[in-house]
Design a protein around this motif. Structure first.
Motif, mmCIF file in Angstrom:
data_model
loop_
_atom_site.group_PDB
_atom_site.id
_atom_site.type_symbol
_atom_site.label_atom_id
_atom_site.label_comp_id
_atom_site.label_asym_id
_atom_site.label_seq_id
_atom_site.Cartn_x
_atom_site.Cartn_y
_atom_site.Cartn_z
ATOM 1 N N LEU A 234 1.596 -0.128 -4.355
ATOM 2 C CA LEU A 234 0.432 -0.556 -5.128
ATOM 3 C C LEU A 234 -0.863 -0.188 -4.397
ATOM 4 C CD1 LEU A 234 1.762 -4.120 -6.088
ATOM 5 C CD2 LEU A 234 1.795 -2.049 -7.514
ATOM 6 N N GLN A 235 -1.962 -0.229 -5.132
ATOM 7 C CA GLN A 235 -3.261 0.130 -4.528
ATOM 8 C C GLN A 235 -3.580 -0.779 -3.342
ATOM 9 O OE1 GLN A 235 -6.625 -0.224 -7.168
ATOM 10 N NE2 GLN A 235 -8.049 0.551 -5.633
ATOM 11 N N SER A 236 -3.126 -2.041 -3.424
ATOM 12 C CA SER A 236 -3.437 -3.017 -2.369
ATOM 13 C C SER A 236 -2.519 -2.888 -1.155
ATOM 14 C CB SER A 236 -3.308 -4.428 -2.950
ATOM 15 O OG SER A 236 -2.024 -4.578 -3.549
ATOM 16 N N ALA A 237 -1.616 -1.919 -1.147
ATOM 17 C CA ALA A 237 -0.639 -1.821 -0.041
ATOM 18 C C ALA A 237 -1.313 -1.455 1.275
ATOM 19 C CB ALA A 237 0.414 -0.763 -0.384
ATOM 20 N N ASN A 238 -0.700 -1.902 2.349
ATOM 21 C CA ASN A 238 -1.080 -1.437 3.687
ATOM 22 C C ASN A 238 -0.470 -0.029 3.831
ATOM 23 O OD1 ASN A 238 -0.629 -0.784 6.451
ATOM 24 N ND2 ASN A 238 -1.039 -2.915 6.995
ATOM 25 N N ILE A 239 -1.341 0.984 3.818
ATOM 26 C CA ILE A 239 -0.830 2.367 3.720
ATOM 27 C C ILE A 239 0.023 2.774 4.923
ATOM 28 C CG2 ILE A 239 -1.499 4.814 3.512
ATOM 29 C CD1 ILE A 239 -3.826 3.868 1.737
ATOM 30 N N PRO A 240 -0.430 2.517 6.165
ATOM 31 C CA PRO A 240 0.431 2.917 7.288
ATOM 32 C C PRO A 240 1.814 2.259 7.235
ATOM 33 C CG PRO A 240 -1.766 2.337 8.068
ATOM 34 C CD PRO A 240 -1.725 1.975 6.620
ATOM 35 N N GLN A 241 1.822 0.964 6.872
ATOM 36 C CA GLN A 241 3.122 0.266 6.798
ATOM 37 C C GLN A 241 4.001 0.853 5.703
ATOM 38 O OE1 GLN A 241 2.838 -3.971 6.171
ATOM 39 N NE2 GLN A 241 2.096 -4.283 8.261
ATOM 40 N N ALA A 242 3.391 1.102 4.553
ATOM 41 C CA ALA A 242 4.159 1.631 3.421
ATOM 42 C C ALA A 242 4.694 3.027 3.764
ATOM 43 C CB ALA A 242 3.292 1.686 2.163
ATOM 44 N N ALA A 243 3.865 3.840 4.409
ATOM 45 C CA ALA A 243 4.287 5.205 4.754
ATOM 46 C C ALA A 243 5.437 5.157 5.775
ATOM 47 C CB ALA A 243 3.113 5.988 5.322
ATOM 48 N N GLN A 244 5.306 4.260 6.730
ATOM 49 C CA GLN A 244 6.357 4.097 7.744
ATOM 50 C C GLN A 244 7.691 3.758 7.087
ATOM 51 O OE1 GLN A 244 5.144 3.595 11.285
ATOM 52 N NE2 GLN A 244 7.243 4.110 11.809
ATOM 53 N N PHE A 245 7.620 2.817 6.159
ATOM 54 C CA PHE A 245 8.862 2.428 5.475
ATOM 55 C C PHE A 245 9.405 3.588 4.634
ATOM 56 C CE2 PHE A 245 11.322 1.115 1.876
ATOM 57 C CZ PHE A 245 12.304 0.358 2.492
ATOM 58 N N ALA A 246 8.506 4.243 3.908
ATOM 59 C CA ALA A 246 8.928 5.324 2.998
ATOM 60 C C ALA A 246 9.699 6.397 3.763
ATOM 61 C CB ALA A 246 7.707 5.947 2.320
ATOM 62 N N VAL A 247 9.171 6.790 4.909
ATOM 63 C CA VAL A 247 9.799 7.853 5.695
ATOM 64 C C VAL A 247 11.107 7.336 6.324
ATOM 65 C CG1 VAL A 247 9.515 9.384 7.681
ATOM 66 C CG2 VAL A 247 7.599 8.986 6.129
ATOM 67 N N GLY A 248 11.015 6.168 6.939
ATOM 68 C CA GLY A 248 12.198 5.607 7.615
ATOM 69 C C GLY A 248 13.355 5.427 6.645
ATOM 70 N N SER A 249 13.062 4.885 5.486
ATOM 71 C CA SER A 249 14.135 4.581 4.538
ATOM 72 C C SER A 249 14.659 5.844 3.852
ATOM 73 C CB SER A 249 13.641 3.581 3.498
ATOM 74 O OG SER A 249 14.585 3.415 2.491
ATOM 75 N N SER A 250 13.789 6.824 3.629
ATOM 76 C CA SER A 250 14.261 8.071 2.991
ATOM 77 C C SER A 250 15.121 8.889 3.949
ATOM 78 C CB SER A 250 13.071 8.932 2.548
ATOM 79 O OG SER A 250 12.274 8.248 1.616
ATOM 80 N N PHE A 251 14.842 8.778 5.259
ATOM 81 C CA PHE A 251 15.540 9.619 6.241
ATOM 82 C C PHE A 251 16.705 8.904 6.938
ATOM 83 C CE2 PHE A 251 11.488 12.356 7.219
ATOM 84 C CZ PHE A 251 11.593 12.925 5.963
ATOM 85 N N GLU A 252 16.833 7.591 6.725
ATOM 86 C CA GLU A 252 17.870 6.860 7.460
ATOM 87 C C GLU A 252 19.245 7.469 7.214
ATOM 88 O OE1 GLU A 252 17.576 4.662 9.779
ATOM 89 O OE2 GLU A 252 19.729 4.342 9.965
#
Ligand code: NAD
Length: 443
Positions: A234-252
């Motif tokens: 969402l627009q209100s997301a913490n971008i660094p946290q969201a990006a960290q999760f997105a990469v970690g979870s996609s590559f796990e």
């Protein structure tokens, strides 16, 4: 299939060991022996069964290193993650047995006594991506409940499963836990044999076949199937946290995880920043063989899976998506960290489970539309929302998934899917009790 099953190291393409394939007659013999042994096993008290299993798990301690190495060598998982999986099974087995024992104790409800009686013989059919954990999660409660188990591990990872079973059998009574080796044909023969339950973890397509073959005798089923997990930013997301999760979870696990993030929808107002952050993080992921230090992405499990992921990349790029990081034609056996933007419905990366190290992104302008898009899948395993907590809660309440994460990953105990990601559980009291016939006794 030949009479011999070879386990292939995906890094080198070389066989690291082999085992005889279980033929139809072998399956028949195993099932007969299992029924006989189960009658004796179920006459032991619940407490005795828990204690025997706990004792059996102490035998695994000496094998922890070998189990971890076999995970790596058979399916390519890096040493750190393989050690984590093996450690979890070896150190957690005794706890799991105790937890199942608690859940399966006779209870009173109103004027009735509720008993959890065994079902008989359970076939546990498991995948290769968490080859030890997925088998173990279902074997332990099935045995505690007083059933005999026949494990049919994936043909990609037979050696690690064989070591697990052989080691536990140093303590367990004979024929209570057996193992059948081979590919889908062996699995099919087992499902069609006179067993009482199939506890399956694997793909949706195989789940459909198992269900059809289990139907004539209405065998009990546990179905832990695939996923196509969405992440909404969402627009209100913490971008660094969201990006960290997105990469970690996609590559796990090199993207070969049932709850890997498979498709990401980010609010268009923050999309540029989010994509830049994702690419910067993704570049840091190291690709290599399991024994190399600090490796995050190992080889994919086999050529077929590699080909499938490449096909998904080609399909997306041919239909207009953009490659922000990665290669159009990655060479065997690796897929380097890949980031694709502008995915659309009708692309394989959006519609199917890719099961590779790809971050696949699109932008949205309407939250209502994106919720509909996230739910537009036959799957419903996990789903994740990042954003200010009230807004994220609101979105999460509309998502169709068995496990939902708000500003964190999805999953816990019980582990559960919705829609065609299956039914039944790994873990939790509900999970343990699915291996029992609930019997209501009034006296
Ligand atoms: P798969 O369905 O190809 O194989 C799983 C097992 O089923 C193997 O042991 C295989 O030999 C056996 N099998 C194949 N055909 C059969 C048949 N007709 N009858 C009986 N058994 C048969 O899956 P896979 O490639 O090993 O694993 C990856 C899949 O598993 C992905 O879809 C992933 O999402 C899913 N998975 C789900 C969970 C979960 O908890 N929901 C966990 C791990 C993996």
């Amino acid at each position: 299939m030949e009479n011999i099953l070879r386990s292939i190291d995906p890094l080198t393409g070389e066989a690291i060991g082999s085992l005889p394939v279980s033929k139809p007659q072998d399956i028949q013999d195993m099932v007969e022996k299992a029924h006989k042994a189960q009658r004796v096993w179920s006459s032991k008290s619940l407490q005795e069964r828990v204690q025997l299993l706990q004792q059996a798990y102490t035998k695994l301690n000496a094998e922890e290193g070998e189990l971890a190495q076999l995970i790596s060598r058979e399916m390519g998982k890096d040493a750190r993650r393989a050690q984590y999986e093996a450690g979890g099974v070896v150190q957690g087995g005794a706890w799991l047995a105790g937890d199942a024992g608690e859940a399966l104790r006779t209870k009173r409800s109103g004027g009735s006594e509720i008993q959890y009686r065994p079902l008989g013989v359970v076939a546990v059919i498991s995948p290769w991506n968490y080859p030890l954990a997925m088998a173990n999660n279902l074997i332990v409660p099935a045995l505690v409940a007083g059933n005999a188990v026949i494990l049919k591990p994936s043909e990609e990872s037979p050696l690690v499963a064989d070591l697990l079973v052989k080691t536990l059998n140093q303590i367990l009574p004979q024929d209570i836990l057996q193992i059948a080796h081979g590919d889908g044909a062996t699995g099919e023969a087992l499902v069609k044999s006179p067993i009482n339950m199939v506890a399956f973890t694997g793909s949706r397509t195989t789940g459909q076949k198992i269900m059809a073959n289990a139907a004539p005798a209405l065998k009990r089923l546990v179905m832990e199937l695939g996923g196509n997990d969405p992440m909404i930013v969402l627009q209100s997301a913490n971008i660094p946290q969201a990006a960290q999760f997105a990469v970690g979870s996609s590559f796990e696990n090199s993207g070969q995880m049932c709850t890997s993030t498979e498709r990401i929808y980010v609010d268009e107002k923050i999309a540029d920043k989010f994509e830049n952050a994702v690419v910067a993080l993704a570049k840091q992921y190291r690709v290599g063989g399991w024994q190399e230090p600090q490796v995050d992405i190992g080889p994919l499990v086999n050529h077929r899976q590699h080909q499938k992921v490449v096909e998904h990349i080609h399909d997306a790029l041919n239909k207009g998506a953009k490659l922000l990081l990665g290669e159009r034609d990655p060479q065997l056996p690796f897929i380097p960290p890949t980031v694709i933007s502008g995915i659309r419905p009708g692309m394989l990366v959006e519609d199917d489970e890719t099961f590779g190290p790809i971050v696949a992104i699109d932008r949205f302008s309407s939250v209502d539309d994106v919720v509909e898009r996230a739910n537009n899948s036959v799957y419903g395993l996990g789903a994740v929302v990042f954003g200010e907590s009230k807004q994220a809660e609101q979105v999460a309440s509309q998502l169709q998934a068995g496990m939902i994460g708000i500003n964190q990953g999805a999953g816990g105990s019980p582990w559960v899917g919705a829609k065609q990601s299956g039914f039944g559980f790994h873990g939790g009291a509900e999970g343990h009790r699915q291996f029992a016939q609930i019997t209501v006794l009034n006296r």
